[in-house]
Design a protein around this motif. Structure first.
Motif, PDB file in Angstrom:
ATOM      1  N   ALA A 128      13.277 -11.833  39.115  1.00  0.00           N
ATOM      2  CA  ALA A 128      12.947 -11.427  40.490  1.00  0.00           C
ATOM      3  C   ALA A 128      14.198 -11.297  41.345  1.00  0.00           C
ATOM      4  CB  ALA A 128      11.987 -12.436  41.114  1.00  0.00           C
ATOM      5  N   SER A 129      15.174 -12.191  41.141  1.00  0.00           N
ATOM      6  CA  SER A 129      16.421 -12.141  41.914  1.00  0.00           C
ATOM      7  C   SER A 129      17.198 -10.869  41.602  1.00  0.00           C
ATOM      8  CB  SER A 129      17.285 -13.369  41.605  1.00  0.00           C
ATOM      9  OG  SER A 129      16.626 -14.557  41.986  1.00  0.00           O
ATOM     10  N   ILE A 130      17.212 -10.473  40.329  1.00  0.00           N
ATOM     11  CA  ILE A 130      17.877  -9.213  39.964  1.00  0.00           C
ATOM     12  C   ILE A 130      17.196  -8.042  40.663  1.00  0.00           C
ATOM     13  CG2 ILE A 130      18.344  -7.614  38.056  1.00  0.00           C
ATOM     14  CD1 ILE A 130      18.678 -10.037  36.250  1.00  0.00           C
ATOM     15  N   GLY A 131      15.863  -8.058  40.670  1.00  0.00           N
ATOM     16  CA  GLY A 131      15.120  -6.996  41.358  1.00  0.00           C
ATOM     17  C   GLY A 131      15.420  -6.962  42.845  1.00  0.00           C
ATOM     18  N   ILE A 132      15.454  -8.143  43.488  1.00  0.00           N
ATOM     19  CA  ILE A 132      15.757  -8.213  44.925  1.00  0.00           C
ATOM     20  C   ILE A 132      17.167  -7.706  45.188  1.00  0.00           C
ATOM     21  CG2 ILE A 132      16.124  -9.801  46.850  1.00  0.00           C
ATOM     22  CD1 ILE A 132      13.876 -11.539  45.649  1.00  0.00           C
ATOM     23  N   SER A 133      18.110  -8.098  44.324  1.00  0.00           N
ATOM     24  CA  SER A 133      19.489  -7.649  44.474  1.00  0.00           C
ATOM     25  C   SER A 133      19.593  -6.130  44.361  1.00  0.00           C
ATOM     26  CB  SER A 133      20.369  -8.309  43.410  1.00  0.00           C
ATOM     27  OG  SER A 133      21.699  -7.838  43.478  1.00  0.00           O
TER      28      SER A 133
END
Length: 530
Positions: A128-133
């Protein structure tokens, strides 16, 4: 702090390094202009006051995105060192399996949660953090870049032109200008003119390639994460004994499956094709599997079922499930993946007088659903006090079971007879018959077994596959878009009595220089300076 007004009258957002319309630099220095984002103002740089700004700046950083990807890749690699929990024997306890099979490293692997890595909360948080980034980094760059390119004017500030990588001043005739326009059109440039000045541009869409990549990855990641939404993805293992009817996991109790028979066929040197002869001779006749098959009956639940009540089943179809030939229904597919031959199904015992050898029985124990009491008539009975399907002695020396699979059944019986109305207790297992004090008048003697084959089927359902595939396709479009096309611009502008020519491309300068030479053919211009 909110706006910067250029001398040309265009109002630029605060933080813009050179005017969006005329290109005049707001900071006077030497060297080439940084054209990466057309000098546009990025929110992550100009707004850093609030908590939201700090979070935005953190996730918009390319370094942060790269580190998140590296951490995720390292975690994924560690997850492949030992098998994931779904691939260990279904009868094994994960906490014991990893410690026993792989020692201390296996214990650490289990303790840190790497045994079910790809469904763990922290791995999903990384994804999810990669997606948000990706989302924040893309918005932080693509919106200002789009606005700057959309607002760019034809007539540019002389300082903007002189600080381009390709630049030349000279005297041109009207014939030279006309020849330039013709050559540019031949090279598929889009030409805009203003007061005799020229802006020739092509391939602007290639600037969006990285952001199309990001969009594809984001859709791909959403597809992966949607697999953890109930009803979207199922990957379960169903063990089914011959003659057994069982609910198919992941179908919310709507479908049941019956195993009519499991068939295993092997190659025979006397009957089968000579193609397999060398393999048969090497391994042994009757040792090479030819076919694994489950003759199954699919049922669907009809009507409403009250909790604890047996559902009413309606037959849907008969199907022979083979390797690479699954049973497909609704959004599900059942694949043949494993089997177990000769699993204990029933065990038979007799109640026996130790002195006279007289027997009463038989006592038939269904190992999957044993009864609590067995009445043998005339005051003789046996009560099943405890049942251990996979018997072992724990650290305290007490009987326990490793799994619910009847691999090594153990029983504690209380025997009641007219001579022993208070009952006698005996432990019975495979090749074991243990009494509390060794003074029992009666014992439970082994009388036989019944075995059944067990089949293992993987239940698959994937409603996210289209989204994963769509993300992959969009990603490849973005790769092609940014790899095979370049954003190229040529400015031809009259400054006083001279003509200034400048050129820019976002990549492949060597190819751009070659193209410029062809555009300049037939004019008095020799080449643009690099």
């Amino acid at each position: 702090m909110e706006h910067v007004t250029c001398e040309c009258g265009h109002v630029n957002p605060f933080g813009t390094s050179f005017c969006e319309k005329c290109g005049k630099p707001f900071v006077q220095n030497e060297g080439l202009l940084d054209m990466k984002y057309e000098g546009s103002a990025r929110r992550s740089i100009i707004q850093t006051k609030s908590i939201v700004d700090s979070i935005w700046s953190f996730f918009s950083s390319v370094k942060v995105g790269i580190w998140l990807i590296v951490i995720t890749l390292v975690a994924s690699m560690i997850g492949t060192i030992f098998p994931q929990q779904m691939y260990i024997p279904p009868s094994a306890s994960p906490s014991e399996f990893y410690q026993e099979q792989y020692g201390t490293l296996g214990g650490i692997y289990y303790t840190l949660g790497f045994h079910h890595l790809y469904s763990s909360w922290w791995y999903m948080l990384l994804i999810a953090s990669i997606g948000i980034s990706l989302v924040i980094a893309s918005l932080d760059r693509v919106i200002p870049l789009y606005k700057a390119l959309a607002k760019q004017g034809v007539t540019r500030h002389p300082n903007f032109l002189s600080r381009q990588r390709l630049f030349k001043k000279m005297i041109l005739s009207e014939e030279d200008i006309d020849t330039l326009k013709v050559n540019m059109k031949r090279r598929h440039y889009h030409i805009r003119t203003e007061q005799g000045n020229i802006l020739a541009e092509k391939g602007r869409f290639s600037r969006w390639g990285p952001y199309v990549n990001h969009l594809g990855i984001i859709i791909f990641l959403i597809g992966i994460m949607m697999r953890f939404v109930p009803g979207m993805y199922v990957d379960e293992l169903l063990w089914l004994r011959e003659g057994q009817t069982k609910e198919i996991p992941g179908t919310n109790g709507m479908y049941y499956l019956k195993n009519e028979a499991f068939i295993k066929e092997v190659y025979d040197s006397q009957k089968d094709d000579k193609v397999f002869q060398s393999a048969i001779n090497r391994v042994g006749d009757g040792m090479i599997p030819k076919n694994f098959q489950t003759n199954a009956v699919l049922f669907k639940v009809i009507g409403n079922t009250i909790a604890g009540e047996q559902p009413q089943l309606e037959k849907v179809e008969d199907y022979a499930i083979r390797v690479n030939d699954p049973l497909k229904f609704a959004d599900y597919a059942l694949y043949q993946v494993d089997y177990k031959e000769g699993e204990f199904s029933k065990m038979f015992f007799n109640l026996e007088n130790k002195e006279s050898k007289q027997k009463w029985g038989p006592i038939e124990v269904d190992l999957t659903n044993p009864k609590e009491k067995y009445d043998l008539g005339n005051g003789y009975s046996a009560q099943l006090v405890s049942y251990f399907p996979d018997f072992y002695l724990d650290e305290q020396g007490k009987p326990n079971t490793k799994t619910k699979i009847p691999n090594n059944p153990g029983f504690v019986f209380k025997m009641t007879t007219p001579q022993t109305p208070n009952g006698e207790v005996s432990f019975v297992g495979i090749r074991q018959n243990i009494e509390t004090d060794g003074k029992n008048l009666y014992k439970i003697s082994f009388a036989g077994t019944e075995t059944k084959n067990v089949t293992a089927l993987t239940v698959r359902k994937d409603r996210t596959l289209w989204m994963v595939a769509l993300g992959g396709i969009i990603f490849m479009i973005g790769v092609s878009q940014g790899m095979y096309w370049n954003h190229r611009r040529i400015w031809v502008q009259r400054v006083n009595d001279e003509w200034w020519i400048a050129g820019f491309t976002n990549k492949n300068w060597y190819g751009f220089q070659r193209e410029c030479k062809k555009i300049l053919e037939g004019t008095s211009i020799e080449e643009l300076r690099d």
